[in-house]
Design a protein around this motif. Structure first.
Motif, PDB file in Angstrom:
ATOM      1  N   PRO A  87       6.403   0.616   4.237  1.00  0.00           N
ATOM      2  CA  PRO A  87       5.249   0.532   5.001  1.00  0.00           C
ATOM      3  C   PRO A  87       5.193   1.506   6.157  1.00  0.00           C
ATOM      4  O   PRO A  87       4.168   1.780   6.713  1.00  0.00           O
ATOM      5  CB  PRO A  87       5.413  -0.795   5.750  1.00  0.00           C
ATOM      6  CG  PRO A  87       6.264  -1.661   4.720  1.00  0.00           C
ATOM      7  CD  PRO A  87       7.261  -0.420   4.314  1.00  0.00           C
ATOM      8  N   PHE A 158      -5.957   1.291   1.326  1.00  0.00           N
ATOM      9  CA  PHE A 158      -5.042   1.253   0.239  1.00  0.00           C
ATOM     10  C   PHE A 158      -3.591   0.810   0.858  1.00  0.00           C
ATOM     11  O   PHE A 158      -3.014  -0.094   0.319  1.00  0.00           O
ATOM     12  CB  PHE A 158      -5.070   2.057  -0.853  1.00  0.00           C
ATOM     13  CG  PHE A 158      -6.215   2.049  -1.908  1.00  0.00           C
ATOM     14  CD1 PHE A 158      -5.843   1.147  -2.801  1.00  0.00           C
ATOM     15  CD2 PHE A 158      -7.622   2.720  -1.721  1.00  0.00           C
ATOM     16  CE1 PHE A 158      -6.868   0.895  -3.756  1.00  0.00           C
ATOM     17  CE2 PHE A 158      -8.356   2.601  -2.630  1.00  0.00           C
ATOM     18  CZ  PHE A 158      -8.153   1.655  -3.495  1.00  0.00           C
ATOM     19  N   GLU A 160      -2.864  -0.055   3.756  1.00  0.00           N
ATOM     20  CA  GLU A 160      -2.795  -1.398   4.356  1.00  0.00           C
ATOM     21  C   GLU A 160      -2.637  -2.674   3.131  1.00  0.00           C
ATOM     22  O   GLU A 160      -1.863  -3.413   3.164  1.00  0.00           O
ATOM     23  CB  GLU A 160      -4.152  -1.564   5.176  1.00  0.00           C
ATOM     24  CG  GLU A 160      -4.020  -2.700   6.129  1.00  0.00           C
ATOM     25  CD  GLU A 160      -5.167  -3.009   6.848  1.00  0.00           C
ATOM     26  OE1 GLU A 160      -5.834  -3.943   6.988  1.00  0.00           O
ATOM     27  OE2 GLU A 160      -5.562  -1.919   7.629  1.00  0.00           O
ATOM     28  N   ALA A 161      -3.748  -2.416   2.283  1.00  0.00           N
ATOM     29  CA  ALA A 161      -3.721  -3.648   1.285  1.00  0.00           C
ATOM     30  C   ALA A 161      -2.136  -3.665   0.414  1.00  0.00           C
ATOM     31  O   ALA A 161      -1.743  -4.486  -0.001  1.00  0.00           O
ATOM     32  CB  ALA A 161      -4.737  -3.198   0.260  1.00  0.00           C
ATOM     33  N   LEU A 162      -1.786  -2.443   0.262  1.00  0.00           N
ATOM     34  CA  LEU A 162      -0.387  -2.390  -0.538  1.00  0.00           C
ATOM     35  C   LEU A 162       0.862  -3.114   0.101  1.00  0.00           C
ATOM     36  O   LEU A 162       1.470  -3.627  -0.376  1.00  0.00           O
ATOM     37  CB  LEU A 162      -0.164  -1.088  -0.836  1.00  0.00           C
ATOM     38  CG  LEU A 162       1.267  -0.401  -1.730  1.00  0.00           C
ATOM     39  CD1 LEU A 162       0.899  -1.045  -3.195  1.00  0.00           C
ATOM     40  CD2 LEU A 162       1.409   0.957  -1.740  1.00  0.00           C
ATOM     41  N   HIS A 163       0.596  -2.673   1.409  1.00  0.00           N
ATOM     42  CA  HIS A 163       1.787  -3.649   2.072  1.00  0.00           C
ATOM     43  C   HIS A 163       1.563  -4.849   2.936  1.00  0.00           C
ATOM     44  O   HIS A 163       2.167  -5.353   3.716  1.00  0.00           O
ATOM     45  CB  HIS A 163       2.406  -2.680   3.434  1.00  0.00           C
ATOM     46  CG  HIS A 163       2.938  -1.082   2.733  1.00  0.00           C
ATOM     47  ND1 HIS A 163       3.965  -1.301   1.959  1.00  0.00           N
ATOM     48  CD2 HIS A 163       2.542  -0.027   2.621  1.00  0.00           C
ATOM     49  CE1 HIS A 163       4.073   0.081   1.351  1.00  0.00           C
ATOM     50  NE2 HIS A 163       3.218   0.739   1.798  1.00  0.00           N
ATOM     51  N   GLY A 164       0.332  -5.433   2.736  1.00  0.00           N
ATOM     52  CA  GLY A 164      -0.301  -6.463   3.200  1.00  0.00           C
ATOM     53  C   GLY A 164       0.747  -7.789   3.013  1.00  0.00           C
ATOM     54  O   GLY A 164       1.279  -7.545   1.880  1.00  0.00           O
ATOM     55  N   SER A 167       0.060  -8.976  -0.462  1.00  0.00           N
ATOM     56  CA  SER A 167       0.222  -7.827  -1.693  1.00  0.00           C
ATOM     57  C   SER A 167       0.702  -8.401  -3.050  1.00  0.00           C
ATOM     58  O   SER A 167       1.681  -9.004  -2.701  1.00  0.00           O
ATOM     59  CB  SER A 167       0.514  -6.524  -0.978  1.00  0.00           C
ATOM     60  OG  SER A 167       0.924  -5.682  -2.017  1.00  0.00           O
ATOM     61  N   PHE A 168       0.366  -8.065  -4.016  1.00  0.00           N
ATOM     62  CA  PHE A 168       1.140  -8.098  -5.349  1.00  0.00           C
ATOM     63  C   PHE A 168       2.538  -7.844  -5.168  1.00  0.00           C
ATOM     64  O   PHE A 168       3.173  -8.163  -5.723  1.00  0.00           O
ATOM     65  CB  PHE A 168       0.171  -7.579  -6.385  1.00  0.00           C
ATOM     66  CG  PHE A 168       0.801  -7.808  -7.711  1.00  0.00           C
ATOM     67  CD1 PHE A 168       0.573  -9.118  -8.278  1.00  0.00           C
ATOM     68  CD2 PHE A 168       1.294  -6.771  -8.412  1.00  0.00           C
ATOM     69  CE1 PHE A 168       1.048  -9.282  -9.627  1.00  0.00           C
ATOM     70  CE2 PHE A 168       1.693  -7.176  -9.581  1.00  0.00           C
ATOM     71  CZ  PHE A 168       1.864  -8.234 -10.179  1.00  0.00           C
ATOM     72  N   MET A 169       2.579  -6.706  -4.538  1.00  0.00           N
ATOM     73  CA  MET A 169       4.032  -6.253  -4.408  1.00  0.00           C
ATOM     74  C   MET A 169       4.970  -6.892  -3.865  1.00  0.00           C
ATOM     75  O   MET A 169       6.215  -6.907  -4.257  1.00  0.00           O
ATOM     76  CB  MET A 169       3.999  -4.828  -3.455  1.00  0.00           C
ATOM     77  CG  MET A 169       3.248  -3.661  -4.122  1.00  0.00           C
ATOM     78  SD  MET A 169       3.873  -3.112  -5.842  1.00  0.00           S
ATOM     79  CE  MET A 169       5.213  -2.345  -5.248  1.00  0.00           C
TER      80      MET A 169
ATOM     81  N   PRO B 219       0.797  -4.655   8.940  1.00  0.00           N
ATOM     82  CA  PRO B 219       0.180  -5.206   7.688  1.00  0.00           C
ATOM     83  C   PRO B 219       1.241  -6.167   6.969  1.00  0.00           C
ATOM     84  O   PRO B 219       0.690  -7.173   6.113  1.00  0.00           O
ATOM     85  CB  PRO B 219      -0.230  -3.980   6.805  1.00  0.00           C
ATOM     86  CG  PRO B 219      -0.107  -2.903   7.946  1.00  0.00           C
ATOM     87  CD  PRO B 219       0.681  -2.957   9.082  1.00  0.00           C
ATOM     88  N   ALA B 377      -9.364  -1.735  -2.216  1.00  0.00           N
ATOM     89  CA  ALA B 377      -8.179  -1.812  -1.932  1.00  0.00           C
ATOM     90  C   ALA B 377      -7.586  -3.334  -1.921  1.00  0.00           C
ATOM     91  O   ALA B 377      -6.588  -3.404  -2.819  1.00  0.00           O
ATOM     92  CB  ALA B 377      -7.673  -1.302  -0.551  1.00  0.00           C
ATOM     93  N   TRP B 381      -5.005  -4.770  -4.873  1.00  0.00           N
ATOM     94  CA  TRP B 381      -3.681  -5.275  -4.504  1.00  0.00           C
ATOM     95  C   TRP B 381      -3.431  -6.771  -4.214  1.00  0.00           C
ATOM     96  O   TRP B 381      -2.262  -7.071  -3.898  1.00  0.00           O
ATOM     97  CB  TRP B 381      -3.272  -4.378  -3.415  1.00  0.00           C
ATOM     98  CG  TRP B 381      -2.709  -2.985  -3.784  1.00  0.00           C
ATOM     99  CD1 TRP B 381      -3.523  -1.947  -3.857  1.00  0.00           C
ATOM    100  CD2 TRP B 381      -1.816  -2.773  -5.045  1.00  0.00           C
ATOM    101  NE1 TRP B 381      -2.755  -0.825  -4.694  1.00  0.00           N
ATOM    102  CE2 TRP B 381      -1.771  -1.427  -5.168  1.00  0.00           C
ATOM    103  CE3 TRP B 381      -0.598  -3.603  -5.403  1.00  0.00           C
ATOM    104  CZ2 TRP B 381      -0.998  -0.635  -5.977  1.00  0.00           C
ATOM    105  CZ3 TRP B 381       0.136  -2.875  -6.261  1.00  0.00           C
ATOM    106  CH2 TRP B 381       0.183  -1.663  -6.510  1.00  0.00           C
TER     107      TRP B 381
END
Lengths: 189, 383
Positions: A87, A158, A160-164, A167-169, B219, B377, B381
């Protein structure tokens, strides 16, 4: 069909030979029983040896498959803990490293894992395989959209969404934790 | 960190974990003399019959062992409805939102309270992250001790993973320093922040406080907020909200305890007055004041031995609380730069209460509400 015929022929011949060996032992005079006894035991060793060898080969294959999966999971862990997925990494255009699943695919293709013994692991690996495919596909879309966008804001969104929190991650990391914990618990098998 | 420093930290952690004695390692963030000076200053306000002069601001109401014990007694009082219902229904409400909290979270709790709620939160988080760090934050070291013990005893959380912080989190500078501390300790790992028990409603500048608190989230973090709510706003309902607090004797003892411990006033519980009003289109507001009804002027001695006149009918505001309009919650949250991840509501189950009072538990994430199709985004995700 040929394989079944050969198997039937082989085991049929061995069974008949063993039966004859036992009969020979029974009808032989007391002083002449050494030969049928040795013959019968050799045939028995031959039959059990076939199964023992098969079992040992299967066990070795399974061990190798699990070890490969374990190494692959460790590699994926390194990837997820790496700079690109932190992040704190600066948001921007980048090509993300992909998660790998070749050992999992290979284990499924070789039949090294058996549903009877590895039902839970197989279920975990199916879920993991699906998650890896999904992550890699989402990463491709992310790169495509970020690299084709003129604004830097897109990369930030992206990031922010990736680490939100949603997030799917996060699910992927949880699944990796679960799989690694399971594999560690099966080390002694 | 040098090897000797690391050894010192390790030794300290081992000593805390290995001892039978209930050690707690508290980080004190402020000079307590400044806090006493601020309390004294707040009690020097001009005369007012409506609680707008002298006051005991939120945080000081729980400051010291006397108010802490009074608070614990009030929480056990079945007539203190907001607290009772909040505690009773929290398990169910938490169970409904907790699945949105993933693995690997640390927990920072603003205003630890009795510790019962933090215990439930910690229990869930610990299952998914055995090495989590628990950081309760409160202005009162006594509240920290009380709440932290309840929150952690028997959970299997090692002593050195609990780091209570004595700090007035309503001050922006304090929060900035606290944010740096937390981020240095947890690195990139996610943190679940919480502000439970309708604590937000106790502050004059509640919207600003929420914005300040949520501004420290990243985030990957989440924020758990619990507030008392109402379905509608009217003067009549404000009166009913007042009734809810008035009927608890233990609550009166609690709100006057800070006054008793910091002044030489002889406290009469029937001098506690409750004023209800409608605060715009967002909340019902209840102000609890202590009024001089002795029939004459008094002089009150403050902690610094200063004497301040307390004329007849003058008031000291003891406590402030609100019930937020449920329809205004989204706006309150959005103004703080957050968006809802999940929300649960619990009505007060009282036969004569038909006015939609209850408690809401909101799980919030940083960032505005995404418009569908407007943010690829999130579409890509988010689950």
């Amino acid at each position: 069909m040929t394989r079944i015929a050969i198997t039937v022929l082989t085991f049929g011949a061995l069974a008949v030979a063993t039966a004859l060996g036992v009969a020979w032992f029974a009808v032989s005079p007391p002083g002449g029983r050494w030969e049928p006894a040795v013959n019968s035991l050799a045939l028995l060793a031959g039959i059990t040896g076939i199964f023992a060898e098969r079992w040992a080969t299967q066990r070795e294959q399974r061990k190798q498959a699990i070890e490969s999966i374990r190494l692959e999971m460790a590699r994926n862990r390194e990837t997820l803990d790496g700079e690109a997925f932190r992040p704190s990494a600066p948001p921007g255009r980048r090509v993300y490293p992909r998660l790998i699943q070749s050992a999992v695919d290979s284990a499924f293709a070789s039949g090294a894992l058996t549903p009877r013994r590895d039902a839970e692991l197989i279920d975990l690996l199916h879920r993991w395989r699906s998650a890896v495919s999904s992550v890699n596909r989402r990463l491709e879309l992310t790169e495509m959209l970020v690299f084709t966008s003129a604004s830097t804001e897109s990369a930030e969104r992206f990031h922010e969404a990736l680490h939100g929190a949603g997030s799917f991650m996060r699910d992927v990391r949880s699944l990796l934790d679960e799989t690694q914990t399971y594999l560690d618990s099966r080390t002694s098998d | 960190m040098a090897a000797s420093e690391r050894r010192l930290v390790d030794d300290l952690a081992k000593a805390i974990d290995g001892a039978d004695f209930a050690w707690s390692l508290v980080l004190v963030g402020e000079d307590q003399r400044d806090k006493l000076a601020a309390l004294t200053s707040d009690l020097l306000g001009k005369p007012s019959a409506t609680g707008d002069g002298k006051q005991i601001t939120s945080g000081y109401a729980y400051w010291g062992i006397g108010p802490t014990i009074a608070w614990a007694h009030a929480c056990a009082d079945p007539f203190y409805l907001v607290m009772k219902q909040s505690l009773d229904s929290f398990t169910r409400r938490w169970n409904e939102v907790r699945d949105h909290v993933g693995a690997g979270f640390h927990h920072v709790s603003f205003g630890v309270g009795t510790g019962h709620k933090d215990r439930l939160v910690l229990s869930h988080l610990l299952d998914r992250h055995p090495d989590l760090l628990y950081v309760p934050v409160d202005m009162s070291s006594e509240m920290l001790r009380l709440g932290t013990q309840q929150a952690t005893t028997g959970l299997g959380l090692r002593g050195h993973r609990v780091a209570p912080v004595q700090l007035d989190f309503s001050l922006r500078d304090n929060l900035a320093a606290f944010r740096d501390l937390v981020h240095r300790v947890v690195g990139d790992e996610p943190v679940l922040y919480s502000l439970l028990g309708n604590t937000l409603a106790n502050f004059d500048r509640d919207a600003e406080l929420l914005a300040d608190l949520t501004s420290i989230t990243r985030p990957q973090d989440l924020f758990l907020l619990e507030v008392a709510t109402t379905e509608a706003l009217s003067e009549e309902l404000a009166g009913e909200a007042v009734e809810e607090y008035e009927r608890s004797h233990a609550y009166r003892k609690f709100v006057t305890s800070a006054l008793m411990h910091n002044t030489d006033l002889t406290i009469r519980l029937d001098s506690v007055r409750f004023h209800g009003s409608v605060e715009g289109d967002r909340a019902l507001k209840v102000k609890v004041v202590y009024q001089n009804q002795t029939g004459g002027d008094l002089v009150v001695m403050l902690p610094d031995r200063n004497r301040v006149p307390f004329p007849e009918h003058d008031t000291i505001r003891l406590y402030l609380t609100r019930k937020y309009a449920r329809s205004a919650l989204d706006r309150v949250v959005a103004e703080a730069g957050m968006r809802r991840v999940a929300v649960t509501h619990s009505d007060f189950q009282v036969a004569r209460s038909a006015h939609g009072f209850g408690m809401d538990l909101l799980l919030l994430a940083p960032g505005g509400v995404p418009r569908r199709g407007d943010d690829p985004a999130r579409d890509i995700w988010e689950n």
